[in-house]
Design a protein around this motif. Structure first.
Motif, PDB file in Angstrom:
ATOM      1  N   UNK A   1       0.833  -1.209   0.000  1.00 17.04           N
ATOM      2  CA  UNK A   1       0.000   0.000   0.000  1.00 17.04           C
ATOM      3  C   UNK A   1       0.863   1.251   0.000  1.00 17.04           C
ATOM      4  N   UNK A   2       0.518   2.200  -0.847  1.00 15.01           N
ATOM      5  CA  UNK A   2       1.124   3.531  -0.797  1.00 15.01           C
ATOM      6  C   UNK A   2       0.034   4.595  -0.706  1.00 15.01           C
ATOM      7  N   UNK A   3      -1.109   4.195  -0.187  1.00 12.18           N
ATOM      8  CA  UNK A   3      -2.240   5.124  -0.167  1.00 12.18           C
ATOM      9  C   UNK A   3      -3.104   4.819   1.043  1.00 12.18           C
ATOM     10  N   UNK A   4      -3.392   5.849   1.812  1.00 12.32           N
ATOM     11  CA  UNK A   4      -4.204   5.712   3.029  1.00 12.32           C
ATOM     12  C   UNK A   4      -5.681   5.557   2.664  1.00 12.32           C
ATOM     13  N   UNK A   5      -6.310   4.550   3.223  1.00 10.72           N
ATOM     14  CA  UNK A   5      -7.682   4.260   2.850  1.00 10.72           C
ATOM     15  C   UNK A   5      -8.679   5.351   3.159  1.00 10.72           C
ATOM     16  N   UNK A   6      -8.368   6.260   4.085  1.00 10.54           N
ATOM     17  CA  UNK A   6      -9.290   7.338   4.392  1.00 10.54           C
ATOM     18  C   UNK A   6      -9.197   8.509   3.449  1.00 10.54           C
ATOM     19  N   UNK A   7      -8.231   8.488   2.531  1.00  9.91           N
ATOM     20  CA  UNK A   7      -8.007   9.620   1.633  1.00  9.91           C
ATOM     21  C   UNK A   7      -8.928   9.538   0.416  1.00  9.91           C
ATOM     22  N   UNK A   8     -10.202   9.677   0.632  1.00  9.37           N
ATOM     23  CA  UNK A   8     -11.163   9.468  -0.437  1.00  9.37           C
ATOM     24  C   UNK A   8     -10.974  10.496  -1.557  1.00  9.37           C
TER      25      UNK A   8
END
Length: 785
Positions: A171-178
Motif C-alpha cells: 500500500x502507498x495510499x491511506x484508505x481514508x483519503x477518499x
C-alpha cells in the motif's frame, strides 16, 4: 504453469448494445475463452478471498466453519466494509494473473486501491499470496494459526484496521483519503519507466473533486521517461446509502466522457456471472498492458507520440457480490445495504445468523484451505517470484533514493543587501534539479513565475505532454491548477522513493489541508512498521503571503496552513520562518535532505534585507532561534521583542532602531525564531529548547512580545507550559486587510514597527515601576499621535 495466450489489441467484436455513434470509441480486441485450469484457479482464489474477507468482518471463532455457527462465534462489534470487497478481490486475482503471464518481462506492477475501506478484501488476497506472511511471519503466517489471527484480530486492538493503511503490504495510499488514489498513482509512475500502476477508483470516490481533476493526469505522463497508470473505475452503483453518479451513467455516456479525457476505454460488464467476467477481464487487462507497451515502445524508439490514448477499464460488478441476496424483504446484494455490514445483528438475531452461515458456507472454504494453507489451484495463477507479487514490490516499501547534495552557500548573497527569498531558492533548486534529473520534481499550481521561482527553468522546463513545446523534454516542473493533483503527485512520487516540493500561494494551501493530514498519518504509521524503509519528507513552500498581497486583497490572505501542520504529531511537524534569503536557503537545503517530516517553509517573494552572512545564517538556522546582536543591547534587556516571519521580523528590526533613537535608556533585545518547534516545552517536541536555553534567549522574567506571521492563538498554544506566561504578548495576523500597501497590512493587523514600539514602552513602564533604577538613567516617554 506456462503463460496463457490471450490475444491483444486485435480488431474484433464490440458490444452490440452500444449506439452506433460511440462504437468507434470502445476498445477493440479479440476475446477467447480462458483455459479451464486458469478459470478454475481464478475462481478458487476469488472464493477463498471473499470468504476470508467476510469472515474477518464477522467471526471471532470457528474461522473455517468446521462446525455450525453459533452466536458465540460472532464478534461483539462488527466493523468493516463488505460491499467493495468482491470487486477488489476480483481485480487482485487478475493482476496476479497478469504478473504470472508476464513473469519473464521487466514488468513491475503496483496496485493503488481507492476504496480503502475494502481492507478485508485486500488483506485476504495478501494472505493467500503469502505477502502477509513475508512481512508478519509471526502474526500472519500461511497456516491455520495465521488465518485465525487474521480473521479474529481484524478491527480489534492489535489487529489490522478496517481500512488500508501503512501496515498493509503493497500500500502507498491511506484508505481514508477518499478521492486521491488516482493522483497518487500518477505521481508514483513518474520517472519510473518500468512501473505500471493499476489504480482502482471506486464509483463513489469518482464523484469527488480530487478524482475529477486527476483524470487529466494522463496529460503529464511522458511515455519515454515514466511508467503508466491503468485506471480501473469500479462501478458497483452505490455509496453508503445512495446511488452513485457513475453507476447511473450508461455505456455511451462513460465512453464519451473518458474518451474526451483522452483515454481508450474498455467496459467489462457481465452482471453476476463470475466466469464471464473473468474471461473478459483477463482479456481486457492483457489488452491494457499491450496498449501501454505499444505507446511506451514507440516513444522509447524515438517516435513522436502525440496525445497517446492510454487505456482504462470500466468494471461493473454488483455491490456486495456473492453476499446475502435479501433480508427481511430488503435487497442486500446489488444495493447500498451491502456497503458495510450486510447482517449487522448476526450475533443476536437467529435469522441473520442462519443467513450468515448459508452465505459463508456457499464458498465451501474446506475445499480451498486445507491444513491451514491454500490449495494448489489458488496458487497456480500467482507469480512465482515473491518480489513480483502485489504485496511485495520493493518500490512500495523500501525505495528511497537519496538526493545528490548541492551546497547552498554558493547561492547565498551578501549581508546588508536586499534579496528575494524565492529568487535565491530558485537558483538553488535549479542546481538541485541538474544534479538529480530523475529523483526530484516540483509540483505547483500556476504560480511559479508569480512566486519568482523562475530560475528553476534555467536548465529544465515544464512537463505537459499535450503541449507541443513542453512534451518529451524531461521537464522537472509540473504546473496544474489543481492543488489536489499537486498533493497527490507529491505523495505518490515520495512514497516510491523520490523527493518533491510543492510551492504555492499561502492562502491556497489550505485546499489540501486534509490530504496533508491523512498523508502525515500514513507516514506516522509507516515509521512504526519495521519493514518499511525511510522516505524523503514532503516539502511545502508558502509564498505570496498575506503580508505582501498588494494586488490580490483580503481573499488572498490566509496563513492557516501553519496551524494545520502544527497540529500533527511532534515527530512529523516542522514549520520554518526564515527571516532573510540566506536563512531561507539554509532551511530549504535542510528540508530537501530530511526524512519523513512534513516541512513547511514560509518566505517572501519580494526583496527584503539580508541580516546574516551565509556562515551566520547556517548557525542561526541550526539553532532554530538566536539573538540578533546588531539590533540588541548588550547584557540583560528590559524587554524582548521577537520576530517570526520575514515581514514581521523586518518590523521588529525597525522597531528596535526606533527605540534606540527615541528611548536610548530602554534596553531592548531582538530575537529571531526560524524554527517554530523550538518554542514548546521540552516534552512536546524533539526540537524544543531546554528551559535553560529558553531563558537565555527570552530571559526569565522580562516582558516578551512575539511579532508573529500567523494567527496569535497558534503561538500561544506552542508557548503554553513555559514559565511565567503572563509576561508573553503574542501578536499576529487577525483577519484585517484589503487591496492595500504592505505596510498598511502591518498597521491594520497591529504588527507594525510602531505597534511594537508602543508595546515596548508600555510594557517597560508597567514592569519598570517596581524596578530600582540608576538615578542617572533618564527615561523619556516618546510621544505617539
Amino acid at each position: 504453469m506456462p503463460a496463457q495466450e490471450i490475444p491483444v489489441a486485435n480488431p474484433g467484436a464490440l458490444p452490440s448494445h452500444l449506439p452506433d455513434e460511440v462504437l468507434q470509441l470502445a476498445a477493440k480486441f479479440e476475446k477467447k475463452p480462458l483455459p479451464q485450469n486458469v478459470q478454475t484457479s481464478l475462481r478458487s482464489f476469488q472464493r477463498a478471498a471473499c470468504y476470508i474477507a467476510a469472515a474477518m468482518i464477522f467471526l471471532r471463532d470457528n474461522v473455517l466453519l468446521d462446525r455450525p455457527l453459533e452466536p458465540s462465534h460472532i464478534k461483539p462489534r462488527l466493523l468493516g466494509h463488505w460491499g467493495t470487497c468482491p470487486g477488489l478481490v476480483l481485480i487482485h486475482s487478475h493482476l496476479n494473473l497478469l504478473l504470472r503471464n508476464h513473469s519473464s518481462s521487466d514488468l513491475e506492477l503496483l496496485q493503488v486501491i481507492g476504496p480503502g475501506h475494502g481492507a478485508p478484501g485486500a488483506l485476504a488476497a495478501l494472505w493467500l499470496e503469502g505477502s502477509l506472511s513475508r512481512f508478519y511471519p509471526d502474526e500472519y503466517p500461511v497456516s491455520a494459526n495465521g488465518l485465525f489471527n487474521l480473521v479474529t484480530r481484524f478491527s480489534v486492538p492489535g489487529g489490522f484496521p478496517s481500512h488500508i493503511n501503512a501496515e498493509t503490504p503493497g500500500a502507498i495510499h491511506e484508505g481514508g483519503e477518499l478521492g486521491y488514489a488516482l493522483a497518487v498513482a500518477y505521481g508514483a509512475v513518474m520517472d519510473r519507466p518500468e512501473l505500471v500502476v493499476a489504480c482502482v477508483v471506486g464509483d463513489g470516490e469518482a464523484e469527488t473533486g480530487p478524482t475529477a481533476t486527476a483524470w487529466h493526469a494522463n496529460k503529464y505522463i511522458d511515455p519515454r521517461e515514466s511508467g503508466a497508470v491503468i485506471p480501473i473505475l469500479h462501478v458497483n452503483g452505490f455509496k453508503i446509502s445512495e446511488r452513485t453518479v457513475f453507476g447511473c451513467m450508461d455505456d455511451k455516456e462513460l465512453l464519451a466522457l473518458f474518451s474526451g479525457y483522452g483515454y481508450q476505454v474498455a467496459i467489462v460488464d457481465h452482471g453476476d456471472d463470475w466466469e464471464a467476467v473473468n474471461e473478459e477481464l483477463a482479456a481486457t487487462m492483457e489488452w491494457a498492458l499491450g496498449e501501454v507497451r505499444e505507446i511506451q515502445g514507440r516513444a522509447r524508439r524515438g517516435e513522436a507520440v502525440v496525445k497517446p490514448r492510454w487505456p482504462m477499464v470500466v468494471l461493473r460488478t454488483p455491490k456486495g457480490w456473492g453476499g446475502p441476496k435479501e433480508l427481511d424483504g430488503k435487497k442486500i446484494e446489488g444495493s447500498f445495504h451491502s456497503h458495510q455490514v450486510p447482517l449487522p445483528k448476526a450475533g443476536g438475531d437467529e435469522t441473520q445468523l442462519r443467513v450468515l452461515g448459508e452465505w459463508l458456507g456457499s464458498y465451501k472454504i474446506g475445499e480451498l484451505i486445507q491444513d491451514g494453507k491454500p490449495v494448489q489451484a489458488i496458487l497456480d495463477n500467482l507469480p512465482q517470484d515473491d518480489g513480483k507479487k502485489l504485496g511485495q514490490l520493493k518500490a512500495t516499501y523500501d525505495a528511497h533514493i537519496p538526493l545528490k547534495q548541492v551546497g547552498w552557500e554558493e547561492f547565498a548573497v551578501e549581508k546588508g543587501t536586499e534579496q528575494s527569498c524565492m529568487k535565491v531558492a530558485g537558483k538553488l533548486l535549479d542546481s538541485m534539479f541538474q544534479a538529480n534529473p530523475k529523483t526530484l520534481r516540483l509540483f505547483s499550481p500556476d504560480e511559479l513565475e508569480s512566486n519568482k521561482l523562475d530560475a528553476i527553468l534555467d536548465h529544465t522546463q515544464r512537463n505537459f505532454q499535450w503541449d507541443e513545446y513542453s512534451r518529451n523534454n524531461g521537464g522537472r516542473v509540473i504546473e496544474t491548477l489543481s492543488e489536489h493533483d499537486c498533493q497527490g503527485f507529491m505523495q505518490g512520487y515520495t512514497l516510491t522513493g523520490r523527493t518533491a516540493l510543492f510551492p504555492s500561494y499561502e492562502s491556497f494551501l489550505g485546499i489540501v489541508h486534509t490530504m496533508m493530514v491523512q498523508y502525515s498519518k500514513f507516514i506516522k504509521i509507516a515509521n512504526e512498521v519495521p519493514w518499511r524503509g525511510e522516505l524523503a519528507s514532503i516539502n511545502y513552500i508558502e509564498t505570496s503571503t498575506w503580508a505582501r498581497q498588494e494586488h490580490n486583497g483580503f481573499s488572498h490572505q490566509n496563513p492557516s496552513f501553519i496551524g494545520a501542520v502544527l497540529n500533527l504529531k511532534a515527530d512529523m511537524a516542522r514549520v520554518y520562518l526564515p527571516p532573510d534569503a540566506n536563512c531561507f536557503l539554509s532551511a530549504l537545503h535542510h528540508c530537501l535532505l530530511s526524512k519523513s517530516h512534513t516541512n513547511l517553509l514560509i518566505g517572501s517573494k519580494q526583496p527584503t534585507p539580508v541580516y546574516l552572512s551565509p556562515a551566520d545564517a547556517g548557525v542561526h538556522c541550526a539553532a532554530g532561534a538566536s539573538i540578533f546582536p546588531f539590533a540588541s543591547c548588550s547584557g540583560e534587556p528590559d524587554v524582548v521583542i521577537v520576530g517570526l516571519g520575514v515581514e514581521t521580523t523586518l518590523e521588529t528590526v525597525h522597531a528596535a532602531a526606533l527605540l534606540r533613537r527615541l528611548c536610548p535608556s530602554l534596553h531592548v533585545r531582538l530575537v529571531n525564531v526560524v524554527d517554530l518547534m523550538i518554542l514548546p516545552v521540552e516534552s512536546r517536541h524533539p526540537h524544543a529548547l531546554s528551559e535553560e536555553r529558553f531563558e537565555q534567549l527570552f530571559t526569565r522574567d522580562r516582558p516578551v512580545l512575539f511579532n508573529y506571521h500567523g494567527y496569535a492563538t497558534e503561538l500561544q498554544g506552542l508557548l503554553f507550559g513555559r514559565g511565567r506566561m503572563e509576561r508573553f504578548t503574542v501578536r499576529g495576523y487577525k483577519e484585517e486587510g484589503s487591496t492595500t500597501t504592505p505596510f498598511d497590512m502591518m498597521l491594520v493587523n497591529g504588527v507594525s514597527r510602531f505597534d511594537v514600539v508602543r508595546w515596548a514602552v508600555e510594557a517597560f513602564g508597567g514592569w519598570g515601576r517596581g524596578r530600582r533604577r540608576d538615578p542617572d538613567d533618564i527615561y523619556e516617554m516618546p510621544k505617539f499621535e
